[in-house]
Design an enzyme around this catalytic site. Sequence first.
Site, PDB file in Angstrom:
ATOM      1  N   HIS A  82       0.854  -1.196   0.000  1.00  0.00           N
ATOM      2  CA  HIS A  82       0.000   0.000   0.000  1.00  0.00           C
ATOM      3  C   HIS A  82       0.887   1.242   0.000  1.00  0.00           C
ATOM      4  O   HIS A  82       1.941   1.244   0.625  1.00  0.00           O
ATOM      5  CB  HIS A  82      -0.913   0.020   1.246  1.00  0.00           C
ATOM      6  CG  HIS A  82      -2.074   0.943   1.099  1.00  0.00           C
ATOM      7  ND1 HIS A  82      -1.995   2.279   1.412  1.00  0.00           N
ATOM      8  CD2 HIS A  82      -3.328   0.726   0.635  1.00  0.00           C
ATOM      9  CE1 HIS A  82      -3.152   2.846   1.158  1.00  0.00           C
ATOM     10  NE2 HIS A  82      -3.989   1.931   0.679  1.00  0.00           N
TER      11      HIS A  82
ATOM     12  N   GLU B 220      -7.760  -5.326   0.122  1.00  0.00           N
ATOM     13  CA  GLU B 220      -8.327  -6.167  -0.937  1.00  0.00           C
ATOM     14  C   GLU B 220      -8.189  -7.657  -0.652  1.00  0.00           C
ATOM     15  O   GLU B 220      -8.907  -8.463  -1.225  1.00  0.00           O
ATOM     16  CB  GLU B 220      -7.651  -5.847  -2.284  1.00  0.00           C
ATOM     17  CG  GLU B 220      -7.687  -4.394  -2.678  1.00  0.00           C
ATOM     18  CD  GLU B 220      -9.040  -3.917  -3.147  1.00  0.00           C
ATOM     19  OE1 GLU B 220     -10.043  -4.271  -2.487  1.00  0.00           O
ATOM     20  OE2 GLU B 220      -9.096  -3.204  -4.151  1.00  0.00           O
TER      21      GLU B 220
END
Length: 366
Positions: free
Chosen positions: A255, A312
Amino acid sequence: MEQATKELNNQVHYGLEGVVAGDTAISKVDGKVGKLLIRGIPLEDFAPVYRFEEAASLVLWDQASWLRPEELAVARCLPKETLRLLEAAAEKKVSAMDGLRMGISTLVPTGQDVEDIRSLISKAASIAGTFLALSEGRVVPSAAFEEEGHAAFFLHLLQGKRPTNAEVRALETYWNTVMDHGFNNSTFTARMVVSTGSDLVSAVTAAIGSLKGPLHGGAPGPALQLIEEVQERGDAEGVIRERLERGERLMGFGHRQYKVRDPRAEVLQRAVGLLAEGRRDPLYETSVEVERIAVRLLEEFKPGRGLHANVEFYTSLLLRQLNIPSYGFSAVFACSRVVGWLGHALEQRSAGRLIRPDCRYVGREG
Ligand code: ACO
């Protein structure tokens, strides 16, 4: 101020990494410790308990009870031309994100913010749910439109039957978890669009285009493929190592802001466990193993980058448990993130400044 701007302009910040491009009072992302606050409330305190409508009100107007379920319910019906377009798009087998983008772009802005906001949130779910039902070859169930809550409506539309309370809770927890997250790419896109004085329908249409990308909202489908491949071959270490040796990215990991585990992964992992209601789910057990081995191998292949599971990874498992086809995952994500886009659009409007960055010319001079 002018001097500071000039100095900043001489430096190129590729990917705008580390650039503070504005203020927000909606979400605070602390990437160092892995903490997410929405309107000052820790994610883990509200996501598993708020109804979708309450969480949306919090994001939009900093209060939990402004948007009532019946206000969203009255805006569910789609115009005939939108429905016709969705039928044609499903027949042509376009992607779910393209179906959603086309459907949203048929809406006409009224210019009344509250009305447009209700309509966009409500119809995003109508459009995505209708498109997915049609793509699965199902008749769109008219009884779904009688459901009281937004999450129950969406699941009924998609599955063709009334969802259980546990399924509704799981979807609401997921939607609440992904509703807003700072200046992510799609949110910034929405802010860019309204900064020109454009309307909310245009902002949401553009943001859907941004969310479609595999580096943003397109990751959960491929993340599920990884988990399923490991389950099939029964060799997590081998499957993951091969991918990293080929130079591939592991979807659902890494991320821009979190260099520790994404706090949303924690909330969603718990939600997946609750939905299983104590039943043994082999795919869940495989996911836990995939995460453990992936984090170790990512550190081996990319030392010091701080690559951990992102939102996710467990999204893919939760949406699969809700029987949502993997090609529809990003569209289901958009049904919640639309709230964040709209909240930021309102904020951007009140900031009132056109977003227009500079660039460095590197071409020929004559
Ligand atoms: N798998 C393998 N390597 C990775 C991964 C990954 N998932 N993520 C980053 N890396 C590596 C990069 O190859 C790069 O290596 P290098 O330094 O040798 O060049 C290094 O880690 C840093 O990567 P960047 O791309 O510079 O990091 P950035 O902050 O731009 O990337 C991103 C963030 C795009 C999310 C990235 O981690 C990624 O591609 N992840 C996989 C896709 C994904 O899961 N996306 C969903 C994100 S959550 C969301 O948007 C809702």
